[in-house]
Scaffold this active site. Structure first.
Site, PDB file in Angstrom:
ATOM      1  N   CYS A 140     -35.679 -25.113  71.091  1.00 39.96           N
ATOM      2  CA  CYS A 140     -35.506 -26.699  71.158  1.00 39.96           C
ATOM      3  C   CYS A 140     -34.260 -27.007  70.258  1.00 39.96           C
ATOM      4  O   CYS A 140     -34.483 -26.594  69.191  1.00 39.96           O
ATOM      5  CB  CYS A 140     -36.446 -27.275  71.251  1.00 39.96           C
ATOM      6  SG  CYS A 140     -37.928 -26.758  72.392  1.00 39.96           S
TER       7      CYS A 140
ATOM      8  N   ARG B 292     -29.019 -21.455  70.614  1.00 41.88           N
ATOM      9  CA  ARG B 292     -30.356 -21.391  70.122  1.00 41.88           C
ATOM     10  C   ARG B 292     -31.305 -21.086  71.362  1.00 41.88           C
ATOM     11  O   ARG B 292     -32.240 -20.657  71.215  1.00 41.88           O
ATOM     12  CB  ARG B 292     -30.654 -22.700  69.715  1.00 41.88           C
ATOM     13  CG  ARG B 292     -30.201 -23.192  68.429  1.00 41.88           C
ATOM     14  CD  ARG B 292     -30.508 -24.477  67.893  1.00 41.88           C
ATOM     15  NE  ARG B 292     -31.844 -24.806  67.594  1.00 41.88           N
ATOM     16  CZ  ARG B 292     -32.486 -24.678  66.399  1.00 41.88           C
ATOM     17  NH1 ARG B 292     -31.605 -24.438  65.411  1.00 41.88           N
ATOM     18  NH2 ARG B 292     -33.519 -24.813  66.367  1.00 41.88           N
TER      19      ARG B 292
ATOM     20  N   TRP C  67     -36.844 -25.639  75.289  1.00 47.42           N
ATOM     21  CA  TRP C  67     -37.256 -24.168  75.624  1.00 47.42           C
ATOM     22  C   TRP C  67     -38.724 -24.420  75.797  1.00 47.42           C
ATOM     23  O   TRP C  67     -39.449 -24.442  75.060  1.00 47.42           O
ATOM     24  CB  TRP C  67     -37.021 -23.432  74.343  1.00 47.42           C
ATOM     25  CG  TRP C  67     -37.097 -21.781  74.728  1.00 47.42           C
ATOM     26  CD1 TRP C  67     -36.442 -21.394  75.200  1.00 47.42           C
ATOM     27  CD2 TRP C  67     -38.114 -21.084  74.099  1.00 47.42           C
ATOM     28  NE1 TRP C  67     -36.695 -19.886  75.126  1.00 47.42           N
ATOM     29  CE2 TRP C  67     -37.930 -19.813  74.550  1.00 47.42           C
ATOM     30  CE3 TRP C  67     -39.449 -21.450  73.435  1.00 47.42           C
ATOM     31  CZ2 TRP C  67     -38.812 -18.618  74.319  1.00 47.42           C
ATOM     32  CZ3 TRP C  67     -40.251 -20.423  73.259  1.00 47.42           C
ATOM     33  CH2 TRP C  67     -39.891 -18.820  73.715  1.00 47.42           C
TER      34      TRP C  67
ATOM     35  N   GLY D  89     -41.251 -28.059  68.567  1.00 44.90           N
ATOM     36  CA  GLY D  89     -42.587 -27.536  67.990  1.00 44.90           C
ATOM     37  C   GLY D  89     -43.548 -27.831  68.993  1.00 44.90           C
ATOM     38  O   GLY D  89     -43.363 -27.915  70.177  1.00 44.90           O
TER      39      GLY D  89
ATOM     40  N   GLU E 238     -33.513  -1.125  66.754  1.00 45.73           N
ATOM     41  CA  GLU E 238     -32.693  -2.184  66.749  1.00 45.73           C
ATOM     42  C   GLU E 238     -31.781  -2.014  67.864  1.00 45.73           C
ATOM     43  O   GLU E 238     -31.480  -3.031  68.712  1.00 45.73           O
ATOM     44  CB  GLU E 238     -31.816  -2.387  65.339  1.00 45.73           C
ATOM     45  CG  GLU E 238     -30.711  -3.499  65.376  1.00 45.73           C
ATOM     46  CD  GLU E 238     -31.287  -4.910  65.730  1.00 45.73           C
ATOM     47  OE1 GLU E 238     -32.456  -5.131  65.706  1.00 45.73           O
ATOM     48  OE2 GLU E 238     -30.294  -5.678  66.082  1.00 45.73           O
TER      49      GLU E 238
ATOM     50  N   LYS F  62     -31.553  -4.456  71.199  1.00 51.44           N
ATOM     51  CA  LYS F  62     -30.367  -5.260  71.462  1.00 51.44           C
ATOM     52  C   LYS F  62     -30.006  -4.645  73.022  1.00 51.44           C
ATOM     53  O   LYS F  62     -29.818  -5.733  73.869  1.00 51.44           O
ATOM     54  CB  LYS F  62     -29.051  -4.595  70.941  1.00 51.44           C
ATOM     55  CG  LYS F  62     -28.772  -4.990  69.392  1.00 51.44           C
ATOM     56  CD  LYS F  62     -28.182  -6.270  69.145  1.00 51.44           C
ATOM     57  CE  LYS F  62     -29.351  -7.325  69.041  1.00 51.44           C
ATOM     58  NZ  LYS F  62     -30.124  -7.496  67.939  1.00 51.44           N
TER      59      LYS F  62
ATOM     60  N   GLU G 102     -32.729  -7.079  75.130  1.00 53.90           N
ATOM     61  CA  GLU G 102     -32.306  -8.444  74.971  1.00 53.90           C
ATOM     62  C   GLU G 102     -31.230  -8.912  75.931  1.00 53.90           C
ATOM     63  O   GLU G 102     -31.473 -10.080  76.529  1.00 53.90           O
ATOM     64  CB  GLU G 102     -32.182  -8.756  73.448  1.00 53.90           C
ATOM     65  CG  GLU G 102     -32.968  -9.143  72.558  1.00 53.90           C
ATOM     66  CD  GLU G 102     -32.343  -9.395  71.088  1.00 53.90           C
ATOM     67  OE1 GLU G 102     -32.909 -10.256  70.402  1.00 53.90           O
ATOM     68  OE2 GLU G 102     -31.149  -8.701  70.719  1.00 53.90           O
TER      69      GLU G 102
ATOM     70  N   LYS H  77     -32.480 -18.249  70.044  1.00 54.53           N
ATOM     71  CA  LYS H  77     -31.790 -18.055  68.521  1.00 54.53           C
ATOM     72  C   LYS H  77     -32.661 -18.376  67.578  1.00 54.53           C
ATOM     73  O   LYS H  77     -32.777 -17.449  66.488  1.00 54.53           O
ATOM     74  CB  LYS H  77     -30.514 -18.720  68.491  1.00 54.53           C
ATOM     75  CG  LYS H  77     -29.884 -18.165  67.328  1.00 54.53           C
ATOM     76  CD  LYS H  77     -29.230 -16.969  67.297  1.00 54.53           C
ATOM     77  CE  LYS H  77     -28.782 -16.305  66.195  1.00 54.53           C
ATOM     78  NZ  LYS H  77     -28.366 -14.750  66.183  1.00 54.53           N
TER      79      LYS H  77
HETATM   80  C1  G6P Z   1     -35.116 -14.631  67.487  1.00 53.77           C
HETATM   81  C2  G6P Z   1     -33.980 -14.114  67.731  1.00 53.77           C
HETATM   82  C3  G6P Z   1     -33.726 -12.827  66.884  1.00 53.77           C
HETATM   83  C4  G6P Z   1     -34.024 -13.007  65.449  1.00 53.77           C
HETATM   84  C5  G6P Z   1     -35.536 -13.459  65.261  1.00 53.77           C
HETATM   85  C6  G6P Z   1     -35.842 -13.539  63.903  1.00 53.77           C
HETATM   86  O1  G6P Z   1     -35.904 -13.737  68.133  1.00 53.77           O
HETATM   87  O2  G6P Z   1     -33.425 -13.935  68.867  1.00 53.77           O
HETATM   88  O3  G6P Z   1     -32.184 -12.303  67.126  1.00 53.77           O
HETATM   89  O4  G6P Z   1     -33.960 -11.775  64.840  1.00 53.77           O
HETATM   90  O5  G6P Z   1     -35.622 -14.636  66.184  1.00 53.77           O
HETATM   91  O6  G6P Z   1     -35.032 -14.627  63.492  1.00 53.77           O
HETATM   92  P1  G6P Z   1     -34.403 -14.948  62.103  1.00 53.77           P
HETATM   93  O7  G6P Z   1     -33.782 -16.292  62.090  1.00 53.77           O
HETATM   94  O8  G6P Z   1     -35.961 -15.361  61.078  1.00 53.77           O
HETATM   95  O9  G6P Z   1     -33.904 -13.765  61.659  1.00 53.77           O
END
Ligand code: G6P
Length: 613
Positions: free
Chosen positions: A2, A27, A74, A100, A486, A490, A493, A608
């Site tokens: 959000c 985001r 969201w 929140g 990772e 990717k 995702e 995000k």
């Molecule tokens: C979300 C994002 C990811 C990120 C994760 C942790 O799931 O989509 O790309 O790795 O949050 O986020 P941060 O900001 O704590 O690295």
């Protein structure tokens, strides 16, 4: 996740709000809305889908106002519908946006219904709007009503309220979800992320936990969690204004993949030379000296989520192999809800791109109460909650990352963690040879990444073979196992192809049963001491009719044949190989997603910055 934007001005604020929402699109969200006060009249427009759909629905009748709030939602409580989109209103007088979760929304809803309020949505947020309306029956001060209301809320909120009968005012409250006030000249703004406000101001006040504030065109009044009026520091932002542009690339993700050599240079600048690490590069916000802490550190606990967690898993290999210190890595959402033991002289390291991930922040808070010697955050956003709440912080300097799938944030986190390995290793008998080898590896890394990016067209070609697949397996060993994790993250995702990562030694304990020609196996094969073991694992796959895509060191002697396609990756130092091998896997997932036609920068259902639990 959000996003919130608000403005109180003399001019019509609708375009400021829409532009702010567009800058928060990265985001992740599923619906959007705006509420405006114009001559004591309140208008609310909401749409599911993109901010553009909201912009298209705004016209001269509903698109005017000098005070306004806007939101990208969201979904958490209640499906993706227009009725559930924010802002939510009460009595046609109050409008509310909220990031929140109000965890006690059910009893609040029952209480408010009993008082005669009708609910028009399934959201927890609507309880905020009606709670304010109820309290305003006994006061005419919106600030004090919000102060009273938040005392009844359990959970996390960043919320903004406006009342059409006091049209030049916004009241905001923060607990667990970030909010930043933007200061203009004769106008003020508010957002959940400074990025939203960069076109209108660079002067920000970051609200702290428990703050409630009243914002008018010419004043900002902040009351802290103890009820005291406080002054908070005004911070001049140095985030690039144009970080929101794609600079000619088709997607932010591709731009960010290509930015990696440049941001890595920034991340290393002034911190390391081929001769060693510079002194004092780990900044602190407390009185502790980072180097003194590292000298005492006997155990490192790393906490993170998502991609940042994978950076942490890689660092475990480095810290134990090179810095001779014990290290464990844990997902923040697990750590925060279990009992764990804290050995003497433990250093807590949190890793986060955004510095606002709810679980990571909660884990830090818990750890601070449970006997850790000190806390270090490795983070990309200066002034974020994580940076402010950690004793020591180290900024990754990746620049704003817009693509939901993290790329440059990850590789800069890895570089930061390798520097941390040097800083801790110096106190733990790291040999001069190892120290110099890692320094050299890091200093030459940006050029190595440039070389690796030149594999793009070869990988684009290879991606064609994936577009009709539904499953895939990623294999790595040692410090390349988290890189395989990772790579799999990717791919799932952004291309929605099911991808799993395995330490290749585990193949025969289950995943071999899955191998057939429809299950591509992606192998990360640098030229290290585990290469021969990895080659045996490759043979295990080949013997079962598997099709492999091997990213192999030029000197590793892998050759393409009918069951195996080899992409030769430039030879590199062993210590930085995990960073180098990340690049082809990012490119692979990008090109597969491109062929599949998915929303690369805003993949479905993802956000995000995950600011709720
Ligand atoms: C979300 C994002 C990811 C990120 C994760 C942790 O799931 O989509 O790309 O790795 O949050 O986020 P941060 O900001 O704590 O690295």
């Amino acid at each position: 996740m959000c996003g919130i934007v608000g403005a109180v001005a003399e001019r019509n604020v609708v375009q400021i709000l829409l532009e702010g929402l567009k800058r928060l699109e990265y985001r992740g969200y599923d619906s959007a809305g705006v509420a405006l006060i114009n001559n004591d009249a309140l208008s609310v427009v909401r749409r599911i889908g993109k901010v553009q759909a909201l912009a298209d629905a705004i016209d001269d009748n509903n698109g005017k106002g000098t005070t306004g709030i806007a939101h990208t939602r969201w979904a958490t409580h209640g499906g993706v519908t227009e009725a559930n989109a924010h802002p939510h209103a009460s009595e046609g007088r109050f409008a509310v946006v909220h990031n929140g979760i109000i965890e006690n929304h059910k009893p609040l809803r029952e209480m408010l219904k009993a008082k005669g309020y009708t609910f028009n949505s399934d959201t927890d947020t609507e309880t905020i709007a009606h709670s304010i309306a109820l309290i305003m029956q006994t006061t005419d001060d919106l600030l004090s009503a919000v102060q009273q209301a938040v005392k009844t809320f359990e959970g996390a909120y960043g919320t903004v309220v406006m009342d059409k009968t006091t049209p030049n005012k916004l009241v905001v409250a923060r607990s667990g979800s970030p909010l930043v006030i933007g200061l203009g000249i004769g106008e003020n703004f508010l957002a959940s992320d400074q990025m939203a406000l960069l076109p209108v101001t660079r002067r920000f006040i970051f609200l702290e936990e428990g703050d409630v504030a009243e914002i008018t065109r010419t004043s900002v009044t902040i009351i802290d969690s103890t009820g005291e009026k406080v002054e908070r520091e005004i911070v001049e932002s140095n985030v690039e204004h144009d970080a929101g542009d794609k600079a000619g690339y088709r997607h932010y993700m591709l731009k960010e993949i290509y930015e990696q050599p440049h941001v890595l240079r920034n991340a290393l600048k002034g911190r390391i030379t081929a001769d060693g690490l510079e002194d004092g590069i780990f900044g602190q916000s407390s009185n502790e000296n980072a180097d003194d802490i590292f000298a005492k550190t006997k155990y490192v606990k790393i906490i993170a989520c998502g991609t940042s967690y994978h950076a942490g898993v890689t660092a475990k290999y480095w810290l134990e192999q090179y810095a001779n210190v014990q290290c464990d890595v844990e997902i923040a959402s697990e750590f925060r809800y279990r009992k764990s033991f804290v050995p003497a002289n433990s250093l807590l390291v949190t890793i986060s791109q955004s510095g606002e991930t709810a679980d990571t922040l909660a884990a830090l808070k818990l750890a601070k109460e449970s006997g850790y010697m000190s806390s270090l955050s490795i983070c990309n956003v200066d002034g974020s909650s994580l940076v402010r709440e950690s004793a020591i912080s180290f900024l990754t300097r990746a620049g704003a990352e817009i693509g939901v799938a993290s790329t440059k944030a990850f590789t800069t986190q890895l570089a930061a963690l390798l520097m941390l390995t040097l800083a801790i290793g110096k106190h733990n008998n790291m040999s001069e040879e190892t120290n110099l080898s890692i320094c050299n590896a890091l200093v030459t890394l940006p050029a190595k990444l440039e070389e690796t990016l030149s594999l793009a067209s070869e990988i684009e070609d290879l991606a064609e073979e994936f577009s009709d697949k539904h499953h895939s397996l990623f294999l790595g060993r040692g410090d390349q196992y988290p890189i395989a994790m990772e790579g799999a993250l990717k791919l799932k995702e952004i291309s929605y192809i099911h991808a799993e990562a395995y330490a290749s030694g585990e193949l025969k304990h289950g995943p071999l049963a899955l191998i057939d020609a429809d299950m591509p196996v992606i192998v990360v094969a640098p030229n290290n001491e585990l290469l021969e073991k990895l080659k045996s694992n490759v043979e295990e796959v080949r013997a079962r009719g598997g099709i492999m895509y091997v990213f192999a060191d030029q000197e590793a002697e892998f050759e393409s044949d009918e069951t195996m396609r080899v992409v030769q990756v430039p030879h590199t130092y062993e210590s930085v190989a995990p960073i180098v091998y990340t690049i082809p896997l990012q490119l692979l997932s990008y090109y597969v997603a491109l062929i599949k036609g998915t929303d690369v920068d805003q993949p479905r259902n993802l956000a995000k910055s995950v600011t709720v639990e």
